[in-house]
Structure formats: structure tokens, C-alpha cells
Enzyme design. Structure first.
Site, PDB file in Angstrom:
ATOM      1  N   ASP A  16       0.874  -1.162   0.000  1.00  0.00           N
ATOM      2  CA  ASP A  16       0.000   0.000   0.000  1.00  0.00           C
ATOM      3  C   ASP A  16       0.922   1.225   0.000  1.00  0.00           C
ATOM      4  O   ASP A  16       2.126   1.102   0.235  1.00  0.00           O
ATOM      5  CB  ASP A  16      -0.886  -0.031   1.245  1.00  0.00           C
ATOM      6  CG  ASP A  16      -1.755   1.196   1.377  1.00  0.00           C
ATOM      7  OD1 ASP A  16      -2.368   1.603   0.378  1.00  0.00           O
ATOM      8  OD2 ASP A  16      -1.823   1.752   2.489  1.00  0.00           O
ATOM      9  N   ASP A  18      -0.189   5.111   0.982  1.00  0.00           N
ATOM     10  CA  ASP A  18      -0.458   6.125   2.009  1.00  0.00           C
ATOM     11  C   ASP A  18      -0.642   5.499   3.380  1.00  0.00           C
ATOM     12  O   ASP A  18      -1.463   4.594   3.561  1.00  0.00           O
ATOM     13  CB  ASP A  18      -1.701   6.930   1.631  1.00  0.00           C
ATOM     14  CG  ASP A  18      -1.483   7.749   0.383  1.00  0.00           C
ATOM     15  OD1 ASP A  18      -0.617   8.633   0.415  1.00  0.00           O
ATOM     16  OD2 ASP A  18      -2.148   7.491  -0.632  1.00  0.00           O
TER      17      ASP A  18
END
Length: 225
Positions: A16, A18
Site C-alpha cells: 500500500d 499512504d
């Protein structure tokens, strides 16, 4: 506390972005808060935390619980403008991400990104952070029809890497992202940031650790086994 053992040596690691690699969730929360203040919206901070890990459509739905659709879109547009300024100033890296990426590159383990952030912002954020060259594939929020927690974005990242989902290690910070990775059939490791896993999330049975430094330690131990 001893680290859990990985069940396999992954052929690819999918990150991922953020909250996991970039310390961007706090910047986004600052932007939401400032945008709300500018537009005269009195919104509890817990409302912002509900948005962590979600795409724009879900965030708008959450906002529309408190305001009209037009007002929600105006607030989001102002938040995006403020966030762009934070992003251009440079978002700090989360602890251990650079060391982990360098370690994976040295061992020839392929890396991908599965982020709800849309193009062209997602690649631009990675480039600004000096991380873009570490990744062989990127899947973004506007590359799929269904965003996290649907598995689509992780399945697409695995496809672009040319690796079966079951041979991928997925790294996430949010429960929403963990659900997506698990639904894709990947082994998920969660490194929580702003949203701590509650009892329901812990019951999913995935691995939860403190930092990306721990991910590197887990991989090293698996390779040495």
C-alpha cells in the site's frame, strides 16, 4: 516480543502507499480539518479516521452523512487543493520503508504498489518520495472498478507483476486494505498507523506488527530457515 514466522518466501511484495510507505495520512487529516474550518463545517475528528484507507467515493459517502452532496464535493475539492500543497512540499517516509525496499531489490524480489490513490497523483507521490524506481508495477484507484476492500486492486497488481496472488506478500496499514489483500488470496501483514486494529480486525488472523523494520526481519529469518 518475538516476530511471527512467514509461511513462505514471497515471489513478490505488494505495498500500500499512504500510511504505509508515506506519512501522508496525517497530512490528509490536516487538509480535511483545514478545509472544514474554511468552509464552516463542524466535523468530529473521528469522522476523518473513518476515511483512512478508502477511495474518494467512500469518503464522499461518509461526508454526505453530515452534509449535502454538493457541500461534500466542495469540501473534498478544497481538501485536495490543500493536500496538493503538502504533497509538493514533500511527504516524509514511514520508518523502515527505504531499508526494506533496498533489501528486497538486493535479493531480486519483485515489488508492486496497490493504492487507492488515482493516477497521475500516485506515481507522482512515489517519484517525489524517491521510491518510484523500486517498483515493477503500480495499480491505482482508477485502474479498477471496485476499490478496497474489494480485492481487485491487489489482483491487478499481482497480474502486472506476473506473480500468482498466493505467492505475494501484501503490506497494509489500514483494515480496509487488509480486507482487500485477504480477499485477493494473499498473505497480509498489517503495520498500523492512525487506525489501530480492533478485536474484529484481529480476528481475521493476519499478521500485525509494529513497523516495516519488522517485515525485513521476518523475511530475513524466513530466508535463513
Amino acid at each position: 516480543m518475538s516476530l511471527p514466522a512467514l509461511p513462505f518466501v514471497p515471489e513478490a511484495v505488494i505495498f500500500d502507499m499512504d500510511g504505509l510507505m508515506l506519512d501522508s495520512e496525517r497530512a490528509m487529516l490536516r487538509s480535511w480539518t483545514a478545509a472544514a474550518a474554511e468552509t464552516g463545517r463542524d466535523i468530529d475528528p473521528s469522522q476523518w479516521l473513518r476515511m483512512v484507507g478508502h477511495g474518494d467515493a467512500v469518503c464522499l459517502t461518509i461526508l454526505e452523512e453530515r452534509m449535502s452532496a454538493v457541500q461534500a464535493r466542495e469540501l473534498m475539492a478544497r481538501c485536495q487543493a490543500l493536500y496538493e500543497m503538502e504533497m509538493e512540499a514533500g511527504l516524509p517516509l514511514r520508518p523502515g520503508v527505504l531499508e526494506l525496499l533496498q533489501w528486497l531489490a538486493q535479493r531480486g524480489i519483485r515489488c508492486g504498489v496497490a493504492t487507492s490513490t488515482h493516477r497521475p497523483r500516485a506515481p507522482r507521490k512515489l517519484q517525489a518520495a524517491g521510491l518510484a524506481d523500486y517498483f515493477d508495477a503500480i495499480a491505482t484507484g482508477n485502474d479498477v472498478t471496485k476499490s478496497k476492500p474489494a480485492p481487485d486492486i491487489y489482483l491487478l497488481a499481482a497480474q502486472r507483476l506476473g506473480v500468482a496472488p498466493a505467492r505475494c506478500l501484501a503490506l497494509e496499514d489500514s483494515p480496509t486494505g487488509v480486507r482487500a489483500a485477504l480477499a485477493a488470496g494473499m498473505h497480509a501483514v498489517q503495520v498500523p498507523d492512525l487506525v489501530a486494529p480492533d478485536e474484529e480486525v484481529r480476528a481475521w488472523g493476519h499478521t500485525i506488527i509494529a513497523s516495516l523494520h519488522d517485515v525485513r526481519d521476518m523475511l530475513e529469518r524466513r530466508l535463513a530457515a
